[in-house]
Design an enzyme around this catalytic site. Sequence first.
Site, PDB file in Angstrom:
ATOM      1  N   CYS A   1       0.812  -1.218   0.000  1.00  0.00           N
ATOM      2  CA  CYS A   1       0.000   0.000   0.000  1.00  0.00           C
ATOM      3  C   CYS A   1       0.845   1.268   0.000  1.00  0.00           C
ATOM      4  O   CYS A   1       0.556   2.214  -0.740  1.00  0.00           O
ATOM      5  CB  CYS A   1      -0.953  -0.007   1.196  1.00  0.00           C
TER       6      CYS A   1
ATOM      7  N   HIS B   1      -2.917   6.491   4.482  1.00  0.00           N
ATOM      8  CA  HIS B   1      -1.471   6.532   4.699  1.00  0.00           C
ATOM      9  C   HIS B   1      -0.915   7.869   4.219  1.00  0.00           C
ATOM     10  O   HIS B   1      -1.327   8.391   3.175  1.00  0.00           O
ATOM     11  CB  HIS B   1      -0.770   5.421   3.919  1.00  0.00           C
TER      12      HIS B   1
END
EC number: 1.2.1.11
Length: 341
Positions: A132, A244
């Site tokens: 990710c 994130h």
Amino acid sequence: MGYKVAVVGATGNVGREILAILAEREFPFDEIAALASGRSAGERIDIGDSGKEVKVRNLEHFDFEGWDIALFAAGSEVSKKYAEKAAKAGCTVIDNSSLFRMDPDVPLIVPEVNAEAIDGYKARNIIANPNCSTAQMVVALKPLHDAATIKRVVVATYQSVSGAGRAAMDELFKQSRDIFVGDPAEPEQFTKQIAFNVIPHIDDFLEDGSTKEEWKMVAETKKILGSKIKVSATCVRVPVFVGHSEAVNVEFAEEISAKEAQKILREAPGVMLVDKREDGGYVTPVECVGDYATFVSRVREDPTVDSGLSLWCVSDNLRKGAALNAVQIAELLGRRHLQKA
């Protein structure tokens, strides 16, 4: 005529997000199989907000023959047991785990970055989805690399707890509540308290002192963008539920100014530049949740090297970092190879 699509790990965070994105993007499927362990078999699960639902099937007893695409979102152990079985049955596997990423016969794909690499998928009938944190970073770096050739990247990540699964999200919620009422916040999913704290440790430690998460960012960036790029990563877990963030410092072989970089990023596929040099003129994790884009802010020149830039990069890790990228790979596969619909 549409595709027959299987989603492995359909009841997990990423699996549910895959189902939602398939519906949102109107992926041309005729049939969807939601697969999970025997514990979840028989449950009914929504296909996003489409108003449709599907019954969860037991992965252990599922026959992949006759199915076109399998999107795996259940971790390396499940992929190790079932991915090659699906691939050999003629079902093209798009795998979210780390299992196949560094296999030279398995393309590692971010469609906005290296779409042409998908042409090598026939060697194993498997395509890997990157980590990710890697996925969002390379989306931001690719157009800059094309313009001025990246020599070196130093990145510090601020990764949300959803990257560690639903139990990790529950732990952040529980610890936050416990602290407010004066109860001890005992860590179970993490090595230390995650609520109101940051933990500079994601995945296992390696002999050189780095963690496996940091190694993934290094190795995957090199495979996707180019083996000559030097990468140093520090990966940190932060008390954010979804999204994130990354502070990225880039050294280039050729001169590039912040203004040039902003212009390039403004036009880059998959990137949304939000870079106002004023209070609030940047994107934070809570603002990116549910969005497809990789947001870039705070682009500025680094005076400590001959040609360097620093930037801030934010994305929904359950989407671009996993589910969205997997669905985009499926779309790319359909356009370039399957061409069924």
